[in-house]
Design an enzyme around this catalytic site. Structure first.
Site, PDB file in Angstrom:
ATOM      1  N   SER A  60       0.729  -1.187  -0.120  1.00 30.56           N
ATOM      2  CA  SER A  60       0.107   0.044  -0.005  1.00 30.56           C
ATOM      3  C   SER A  60       0.901   1.191   0.002  1.00 30.56           C
ATOM      4  CB  SER A  60      -0.716   0.089   1.152  1.00 30.56           C
ATOM      5  OG  SER A  60      -1.415  -1.181   1.436  1.00 30.56           O
TER       6      SER A  60
HETATM    7  N1  SAM Z   1      -0.088  -4.612   3.994  1.00 34.39           N
HETATM    8  C1  SAM Z   1       0.612  -5.044   2.965  1.00 34.39           C
HETATM    9  C2  SAM Z   1       1.949  -4.320   2.898  1.00 34.39           C
HETATM   10  O1  SAM Z   1       2.365  -3.652   3.742  1.00 34.39           O
HETATM   11  O2  SAM Z   1       2.623  -4.832   2.081  1.00 34.39           O
HETATM   12  C3  SAM Z   1      -0.176  -4.757   1.660  1.00 34.39           C
HETATM   13  C4  SAM Z   1      -1.291  -6.100   1.348  1.00 34.39           C
HETATM   14  S1  SAM Z   1      -1.915  -6.060  -0.261  1.00 34.39           S
HETATM   15  C5  SAM Z   1      -2.524  -4.435  -0.491  1.00 34.39           C
HETATM   16  C6  SAM Z   1      -3.228  -7.067   0.136  1.00 34.39           C
HETATM   17  C7  SAM Z   1      -2.865  -8.382   0.753  1.00 34.39           C
HETATM   18  O3  SAM Z   1      -3.914  -9.180   1.178  1.00 34.39           O
HETATM   19  C8  SAM Z   1      -2.045  -9.362  -0.429  1.00 34.39           C
HETATM   20  O4  SAM Z   1      -0.970  -9.753  -0.207  1.00 34.39           O
HETATM   21  C9  SAM Z   1      -3.260 -10.373  -0.408  1.00 34.39           C
HETATM   22  O5  SAM Z   1      -2.413 -11.939  -1.038  1.00 34.39           O
HETATM   23  C10 SAM Z   1      -3.818 -10.504   0.803  1.00 34.39           C
HETATM   24  N2  SAM Z   1      -5.090 -11.284   1.086  1.00 34.39           N
HETATM   25  C11 SAM Z   1      -6.364 -11.403   0.068  1.00 34.39           C
HETATM   26  N3  SAM Z   1      -7.283 -12.001   0.519  1.00 34.39           N
HETATM   27  C12 SAM Z   1      -6.930 -12.456   1.679  1.00 34.39           C
HETATM   28  C13 SAM Z   1      -7.355 -13.217   2.617  1.00 34.39           C
HETATM   29  N4  SAM Z   1      -8.497 -13.819   2.564  1.00 34.39           N
HETATM   30  N5  SAM Z   1      -6.677 -13.483   3.833  1.00 34.39           N
HETATM   31  C14 SAM Z   1      -5.338 -13.138   4.045  1.00 34.39           C
HETATM   32  N6  SAM Z   1      -4.907 -12.297   3.047  1.00 34.39           N
HETATM   33  C15 SAM Z   1      -5.578 -11.863   2.142  1.00 34.39           C
END
Ligand code: SAM
Length: 219
Positions: A60
């Protein structure tokens, strides 16, 4: 300009633009974002933008991380659940604020990203961040309840298990929607009543799993 100077400049700018609290400002100033992004994006790590981290996912933008920390009103000692570890950067910022004595639980759906985040967090000394592989749309019952929960991928609706796993007096921040998304703040009062309000429009990758979007492709 070296990475430390670039990071300090970014933190100063965000403090000015977003009127950041001291604790969020200090955390952004401290966590080395360039060590969380893939090597080829290092030079862009202190530009205020999301960046690719592989598997169709992104880290993000720093302003969004800062805003979510402010909206959660994070305090030292808070027990926090993050859904969507990604590269681990956001969890490290939160870990700086809640302090080393408190565990930050972070769930990631994609095992390879979880493993990479674990390695980076460990190398940087964030022993208090526990990265779990799983479907965070259901929360993480084993460690519940939480003072604060935040979700870093957009859900079709607010997953009930996440609300259930919030402590009375707790707070959650979650993006909701598909092509149009809103960042929603969910507050549970001491009696267990739940209030929701919209912060504004945002752009996140879709949440997967049981309470996520069903037809998401990851190339
Ligand atoms: N906070 C993160 C960082 O600092 O890099 C950014 C996260 S990214 C925008 C969103 C993340 O949510 C992705 O890595 C994706 O794989 C994960 N994601 C999507 N659905 C999910 C779920 N049901 N459970 C856990 N993670 C999930």
């Amino acid at each position: 300009m070296d990475y430390d100077e670039k990071r300090e400049r970014l933190a100063e700018r965000l403090r000015y633009e977003l009127n950041l609290s001291k604790k969020v400002y200090e955390a952004i100033k401290k966590v080395p974002r360039h060590l969380f992004v893939p090597e080829r994006y290092k030079e862009e790590a202190y530009v205020d933008t999301p960046l690719p981290i592989g598997y169709g996912q992104t880290i993000s933008a720093p302003h969004m991380v800062a805003i979510m920390c402010e909206l959660l009103d994070l305090k030292e000692g808070d027990k926090v659940l993050e859904v969507g570890t990604g590269c681990g950067y956001h969890a490290a910022v939160v870990a700086e604020i809640v302090g080393k004595k408190r565990k930050v639980i972070s769930i990631e759906y994609i095992p390879e990203l979880a493993e990479r985040a674990r390695t980076i967090l460990k190398a940087l000394g964030y022993e208090n961040v526990e990265v779990i592989v799983g479907d965070g749309s259901k929360g993480y019952e084993k460690e519940a309840p939480y003072d604060k929960i935040y979700v870093t991928a957009a859900a079709p609706d607010i997953p009930k298990p996440l609300v259930d796993q919030l402590k009375p007096g707790g707070k959650m921040v979650i993006p909701i929607g598909n092509s149009v998304q809103w960042l929603v703040i969910v507050e549970k009062d001491e009696e267990g009543n739940v209030k929701k309000r919209n912060w504004g429009s945002v752009r996140f990758v879709p949440l997967r799993g049981e309470y996520g979007f069903k037809s998401v492709r990851y190339d």
